[in-house]
Structure formats: C-alpha cells, structure tokens
Design an enzyme around this catalytic site. Sequence first.
Site, short mmCIF file in Angstrom:
data_model
loop_
_atom_site.label_atom_id
_atom_site.label_comp_id
_atom_site.label_asym_id
_atom_site.label_seq_id
_atom_site.Cartn_x
_atom_site.Cartn_y
_atom_site.Cartn_z
N HIS A 45 0.82 -1.20 0.00
CA HIS A 45 0.00 0.00 0.00
C HIS A 45 0.86 1.26 0.00
O HIS A 45 1.91 1.31 0.64
CB HIS A 45 -0.86 -0.04 1.28
CG HIS A 45 -1.88 1.05 1.39
ND1 HIS A 45 -2.74 1.38 0.39
CD2 HIS A 45 -2.17 1.88 2.42
CE1 HIS A 45 -3.53 2.35 0.79
NE2 HIS A 45 -3.20 2.69 2.03
N HIS A 98 4.22 5.20 8.83
CA HIS A 98 4.33 5.13 7.38
C HIS A 98 3.77 6.44 6.84
O HIS A 98 2.55 6.66 6.86
CB HIS A 98 3.59 3.90 6.84
CG HIS A 98 4.09 2.61 7.42
ND1 HIS A 98 3.28 1.67 7.98
CD2 HIS A 98 5.37 2.13 7.55
CE1 HIS A 98 4.00 0.65 8.41
NE2 HIS A 98 5.28 0.91 8.16
N HIS A 108 4.32 0.41 2.18
CA HIS A 108 4.41 -0.49 3.32
C HIS A 108 3.48 -1.68 3.09
O HIS A 108 2.69 -1.69 2.15
CB HIS A 108 4.07 0.22 4.63
CG HIS A 108 2.75 0.95 4.62
ND1 HIS A 108 2.57 2.16 3.99
CD2 HIS A 108 1.55 0.64 5.15
CE1 HIS A 108 1.32 2.56 4.14
NE2 HIS A 108 0.68 1.65 4.83
#
Length: 445
Positions: free
Chosen positions: A337, A367, A373
Amino acid sequence: MTKYRDEYLSGFGNEFSSEDPRCPGSLPEGQNNPQVCPYGLYAEQLSGSAFTCPRPTNKRSWLYRILPSVRHKPYTAMHCGNLTENWDEVEPDPNQLRWMPFTIPKSSEKKVDFVTGLHTLCGAGDTKSRNGIGIHMFTCNTSMVDRCFNNSDGDFLIVPQQGEILITTEFGKMMVEPNEICVIQQGMRFSVNVFGETRGYVLEVYGAHFELPDLGPIGANGLANPRDFLTPVAWYEDREVATGYTVINKYQGKLFSSQQVFSPFNVVAWHGNYTPYKYNLDNFMVINCVAFDHADPSIFTVLTAKSSRPGVAMADFVIFPPRWGVADHTFRPPYYHRNCMSEFMGLIKGHYEAKEEGFQPGGGTLHSTMTPHGPDRDCFEKSSTALLKPERVADGTMAFMFESSFSMAVTKWGLETCQRLDKSYYQCWEPLRKHFDPNWRPSKQ
C-alpha cells in the site's frame, strides 16, 4: 491498590446532567445562571465550540463550582521537556519508521508523572491557526500530586498500553485500563493517578473535536455504538492547598503554570454535552468482508476528527480487533500500500498479523504520506499458500492506527533522543523475492 468504583452516564454527545449526591439539588432548575446558585456555588460555562455553531455541533457545559477557575496567580512559562510543536527540529524523513517499546523510567531512579512523561513523537500543523495534530507517548511511574493539566490547544485521545490510569476531571473520575480509551476535550482540567510503571499513546487534535464516523450504507448500527461511551458522574473535593496547587496549561505548543490555593476539582454539579468520556474497545461491532478481497481499514474507525474537506479527516482513530476472516480467493492480510494519508500504528497487546516479529506492544510504526508499506516476507509467503477457511484473526491482540491527512514531521526525540528507533526495520521487506513467471497460463478447470 483499592479498585475505584466506576460511576458513569452512558451515551455519546448527549446532553447530560449530574450532581454529587452529597449535595442534592445543586443543579439550578429552569435556568443556567441564576442570581444565586444553590449551596452558594459559582456558575461557569465551558465552551467547546463557537457560540453561533449550528445546534448539532454546539458544545458547552455549565459547571457549578465552589470557586471559579479564574481565581489563580498569573501564568509563567515552564520547561516543556520533550513536549513540542516544533516540526522543524530535524530534516524530513520519508522512510518507514519503527520504534521498539518506549522505555518507562524506574521510580527508584526518577519520579515521572503524566505531564513530565509526555514525549512528542511526530505531528503537523499549527496550534495558533487551530489546524493540526500531535502524536505523543507517555511513560510515567508516579501520580500527579497537587498538579493538574489543561490543554488549551486541543483534544487528547489517550490510549493506555500498560497500567491503569485513574483520571480525575472537573466532571468526575474515570478509571481507564489498557484496551480502553478516553478523550479529554480542549480546556478540561484533569489529573492522572498511576499504580506503577505506566505507558500509553496520545493523539492530539487542534481545531476539531472527535466524533463518531458517519455510517453511510452500513446503516443504523455498527462500529462504535453511542451508548457504550461513558461520561463520569459529578464528584467534588473542597480542599485548600496551603503549599499551592499547580495548574499546568498547554498553550500554543508551550507549557505554562499558575498557582492557586484550592483544588480545581471543586465542581459540585454540571450539565451539558461537552464532557470527558471513555470507551471500551471490546464493545466495537466489527464490520468485515464476507465474500472476497480486503476491505479498507476505514471500516474499523472508532472516532474521527473531521477536516474542512468532506470525507477527509484531520485524524481517525482506527482499531484492528479480534474478528473472523472468511474471504475466498483473497490474500487476507493487509495489502501492499501507498497512501495519501499518514499512518501511525501502535500495539496495545498481542502480535499484529502482518508483522509477527519486531512490532511490539508499547512501540509504534509510522508510514508517512505515499511511503510504501505492507506485510513482511514471512506473512506474504504463508498467506499466499494458506488453505482458506473461516479463521479467527487477531485473537488476544489489539492494534490501532492514528491516520491523518497531514504529512507528519518526526521530532528529534523520536528520531534520535529516545534511542528506540529500529534502524533495521526496512530489512523485513528485503527477503521478498520475485514470483513472476512469463510462461504462466490459467489452469484449466
């Protein structure tokens, strides 16, 4: 430790009224500010919104107290420790970041209460323009004695991870345990008692209040139900403090203190819809995918602080509770993602499914905006070949996420001083290998 007996009013955002049973009839009847209040009390309004806000968003409470909060000595600046709103301490860092569990100081070495134990990890925005957030850790080992805290900048959403905290507010007392959360809204004075080494997370928002997310197509029921949010029953102390009671005020990102000779928790009765509250995460009604694919984490939103842009949050508080996984033909863990939002994750207990190792209770990950990630190599390989059948997910675990539309800046404490940054975090993705086969063809059924 003597267990505190909880007494609460139930419901989210309702108009409540409460009076200490020691003073029956202390709430004025028929008006908010009579010429003379019952028991010789002072009437004081606490406003959490502009006076002219539409009725559904207008927030205020009336407090009937022994002495008004205006009676104090002038504020003077005090040392802020590791609490900051300076987002330019260090250069920006877009890397995936992970912190090992944050260290709790030993009481035999140093006494640290909730305020002195606050450490800003990351954030964005500006308290002066009332638009931004801060993410803090608290690590403490002693109770606040003749000290209270007041945040003039915004709301605190507090997530205990280790140790119970007994929070005394102007509205009453709340015992908050790990797997519960509480919200202390802007301007409310509170003090924190602890019962040993204590650690947790704080999400601060300036410029908005937390509210329940809209349910849309989900319908009338689901996620966090309003009735499960609890507000304290009125409780007061009429206590003079000869040595001085310290009121600590967070104002424009700095700390200030003032002295007064009486306890600020002298509210005998109150009514209104602007209150502190708590919530048990076990009460969350999980909505999940029952066919195929992986639903967005927004289905796990407990509370949201909306921005001025429709559908975009300043901050969402999202949890990943125990649930059933039943999706067919699906890679069930979180997918790889990149997101226009920033995602800070914490772990209250257990092991997070996408990273069984490294991500530990009392630690965290960040993140940042558009930083990729996802699951580590072991999770990917295991889940890609797993026999798909109904299975329990996250039993014994509670992970959560502070998600924000702001691009987060990490503080010097977070990157350097705390010495808990895991500089090997990126290595959990290094073993990912190619599975690409240019000769692959669909199998014939």
